[in-house]
Design a protein around this motif. Structure first.
Motif, mmCIF file in Angstrom:
data_model
loop_
_atom_site.group_PDB
_atom_site.id
_atom_site.type_symbol
_atom_site.label_atom_id
_atom_site.label_comp_id
_atom_site.label_asym_id
_atom_site.label_seq_id
_atom_site.Cartn_x
_atom_site.Cartn_y
_atom_site.Cartn_z
ATOM 1 N N VAL A 161 10.811 59.697 63.323
ATOM 2 C CA VAL A 161 11.384 60.475 62.222
ATOM 3 C C VAL A 161 12.666 61.175 62.665
ATOM 4 C CG1 VAL A 161 11.015 62.460 60.688
ATOM 5 C CG2 VAL A 161 9.201 60.777 60.999
ATOM 6 N N PHE A 162 12.619 61.803 63.833
ATOM 7 C CA PHE A 162 13.802 62.519 64.317
ATOM 8 C C PHE A 162 14.973 61.559 64.496
ATOM 9 C CE2 PHE A 162 16.603 64.466 67.408
ATOM 10 C CZ PHE A 162 16.777 65.725 66.858
ATOM 11 N N ALA A 163 14.720 60.426 65.155
ATOM 12 C CA ALA A 163 15.798 59.475 65.439
ATOM 13 C C ALA A 163 16.394 58.883 64.165
ATOM 14 C CB ALA A 163 15.282 58.367 66.350
ATOM 15 N N ILE A 164 15.556 58.548 63.221
ATOM 16 C CA ILE A 164 16.066 57.909 62.013
ATOM 17 C C ILE A 164 16.649 58.923 61.036
ATOM 18 C CG2 ILE A 164 15.387 56.593 59.961
ATOM 19 C CD1 ILE A 164 13.524 54.990 61.872
ATOM 20 N N SER A 165 15.896 59.965 60.725
ATOM 21 C CA SER A 165 16.338 60.901 59.695
ATOM 22 C C SER A 165 17.481 61.802 60.125
ATOM 23 C CB SER A 165 15.165 61.766 59.233
ATOM 24 O OG SER A 165 14.226 60.979 58.563
#
Length: 143
Positions: free
Chosen positions: A18-22
């Motif tokens: 989530v952190f990497a994509i969003s």
């Protein structure tokens, strides 16, 4: 103790995705040379669809492990909050964003639509989810 490690593993994988994509991929793709709004939105749809499928699998892993392992109340509550945030995102916020994307993609070239509130709601829920996942992951490591 084995169950708590598995909850932590699911949680940190989920957090990282989530952190990497969003917070990295999504905003940065629009800065790449040649990436137009329609291209960026098309890429975003594919990436977020894949992320959401992965999140569903990971939340199932967390929930099943919590139910089977009976961890502390804090772990159970944080896992439940993360699951509820994901359900809200998938059930309410993502459909609104998809409708918005449809409108943007259907607009004539050069016509820019006003900003969407759904995007800000998604960002807020994504921030809450990331913080809850981080707390849950830390708790599983520290516990």
């Amino acid at each position: 103790m084995h169950d708590i490690a598995l909850i932590g593993a699911f949680t940190f994988v989920w957090f990282g995705m989530v952190f990497a994509i969003s917070f990295l991929e999504a905003p940065l793709k629009f800065r790449a040379p040649g990436v137009t709004i329609p291209i960026g939105l098309g890429i975003g749809r594919i990436v977020f669809r894949a992320l959401n499928i992965a999140e569903i699998l990971l939340v199932i892993g967390v929930v099943v492990t919590v139910v089977a392992g009976r961890p502390s109340t804090a772990v159970t509550v944080l896992a439940a909050v993360a699951a509820v945030v994901l359900i809200v995102q998938l059930g309410a916020v993502r459909p609104a964003l998809n409708r918005r994307t449809d409108r943007v993609l259907a607009a004539p070239e050069g016509v820019e639509l006003p900003r969407s509130r759904a995007h800000f709601v998604y960002l807020a829920t994504e921030t809450v989810k990331v913080l809850v996942l981080l707390a849950l992951g830390i708790l599983t490591v520290a516990g």
